[in-house]
Design an enzyme around this catalytic site. Sequence first.
Site, PDB file in Angstrom:
ATOM      1  CG  HIS A  30      -5.628  -4.240  -9.287  1.00  0.00           C
ATOM      2  ND1 HIS A  30      -6.401  -5.368  -9.167  1.00  0.00           N
ATOM      3  CD2 HIS A  30      -6.236  -3.288  -8.530  1.00  0.00           C
ATOM      4  CE1 HIS A  30      -7.438  -5.116  -8.378  1.00  0.00           C
ATOM      5  NE2 HIS A  30      -7.363  -3.858  -7.985  1.00  0.00           N
ATOM      6  CD  GLU A  42      -2.148  -8.237 -10.898  1.00  0.00           C
ATOM      7  OE1 GLU A  42      -2.567  -9.206 -10.244  1.00  0.00           O
ATOM      8  OE2 GLU A  42      -2.353  -7.032 -10.577  1.00  0.00           O
ATOM      9  CB  CYS A  53      -8.443  -9.633  -8.482  1.00  0.00           C
ATOM     10  SG  CYS A  53      -8.417  -8.448  -9.846  1.00  0.00           S
ATOM     11  CB  CYS A 107      -5.868  -8.832 -12.643  1.00  0.00           C
ATOM     12  SG  CYS A 107      -5.775  -7.172 -11.927  1.00  0.00           S
ATOM     13  CB  ALA A 163      10.316  11.984  37.200  1.00  0.00           C
ATOM     14  CG  ASP A 195       4.595  12.338  23.959  1.00  0.00           C
ATOM     15  OD1 ASP A 195       4.916  12.712  25.109  1.00  0.00           O
ATOM     16  OD2 ASP A 195       4.756  11.179  23.545  1.00  0.00           O
ATOM     17  CB  SER A 253     -12.842   6.103  26.137  1.00  0.00           C
ATOM     18  OG  SER A 253     -12.173   6.657  27.254  1.00  0.00           O
ATOM     19  N   GLY A 291       1.718   4.566  24.004  1.00  0.00           N
ATOM     20  CA  GLY A 291       2.583   4.252  25.132  1.00  0.00           C
ATOM     21  C   GLY A 291       2.437   2.826  25.607  1.00  0.00           C
ATOM     22  CG  LEU A 322      -2.647   1.753  22.747  1.00  0.00           C
ATOM     23  CD1 LEU A 322      -4.095   1.296  22.920  1.00  0.00           C
ATOM     24  CD2 LEU A 322      -2.572   2.967  21.812  1.00  0.00           C
TER      25      LEU A 322
END
Length: 376
Positions: free
Chosen positions: A62, A64, A87, A96, A176, A212, A235, A310, A313
């Site tokens: 971490h 720290e 933490c 920490c 289009a 794409d 899916s 897109g 979604l």
Amino acid sequence: MTASDTGGAADRRYMRLALALGRRNLGRTWPNPSVGAVMVAGPEGSERIVGQGVTAPGGRPHGEPIALDMAGEAARGATLYVTLEPCSHHGATPPCVDAIIAAGIARVVTAIEDPDPRVAGRGHARLTEAGLAVTRNILRDEAARDHRGHITRATKGRPSLHLKLARTQDGFAAGAPDERLRITGPIADGAVHLWRAHADAILVGIGTARADDPSLTVRLPGLSQHSPVRIVLDSTLRLSPASHLVRSARDIPTLVVTTRSAPIHARRMLASFGVETIQVDACSHGRIDLSAALANLAERGFTRLCCEGGPHLADSLAAADLVDVCTLITGPRAISGGGLPAVGEALNDRVHGPGFRVSETRAFGPDLSVTYERSV
């Protein structure tokens, strides 16, 4: 003594530095947050920075303890600025707060309390009980934005989601059918690549992946090695083995989230290319349950998603209340004859509704970017 304050000029200055350090490793430390730490020693007005650190890639160590190691003996009596409550629980590394107390730190200044139930105020309490002065909530709003992914995962059980959409001057994402439409210029594209570099993963739907054939990598000088995980929502597993995403899966981790009814032969095919498939529940119409998908990704440690799918979604995510940040980039060109609207009804209602605000408006050359953010 514990204080909650906007802080003096010095506290704000050093916390800004700690926040800047934390931003360096955004997208590289998951499942842990990228925490910045700055240690300052000496009397006010002639203080000096004796240590600084940021959570290392992979989440350990971490920030720290890195700052403490740099400071060495100069840590005794010093002030530690840290962007998130230290933490207090035993995980892969010791707490920490134990290292901070042992080092003889006199004062700890934090930006925001950690909502992780294993911490959630216990770090501050431990420091106070040990006799350290604790000042909280310095630049809290900035820290909340930087740690949005960690906060969302801890409080909502899912990663935060930054949605990016480009649209023409008259509001279309595409023209289009079969027409490739370039909407934004190179300056805006560079900003998108920087957002990618600061995300744990990039999310797209199968429609974007097929139309794409994107690579979804970071293509900025010096940051190409920071390409995040690529995730496709598919899916029925229609992702082609000839796609860029599949062919590069052994070099850049690639996940496909699918339904439990997805064909086994397609899963095996993708696995042969190094693509991991994740099966989640489907909605009544057979599509992926988006809430279940994001919950699964959170369980795997993801905290920050950048969605470049897109409009369909985007609207589905908004309808499920899964969007936290939305950036709309409007190009200078208009198209004639209509096309696919970039912003659907659910997304429009969400970003203009309660709980969201415009946080930034920027010009990227001829392109105008507007970012809407959910309150943290």
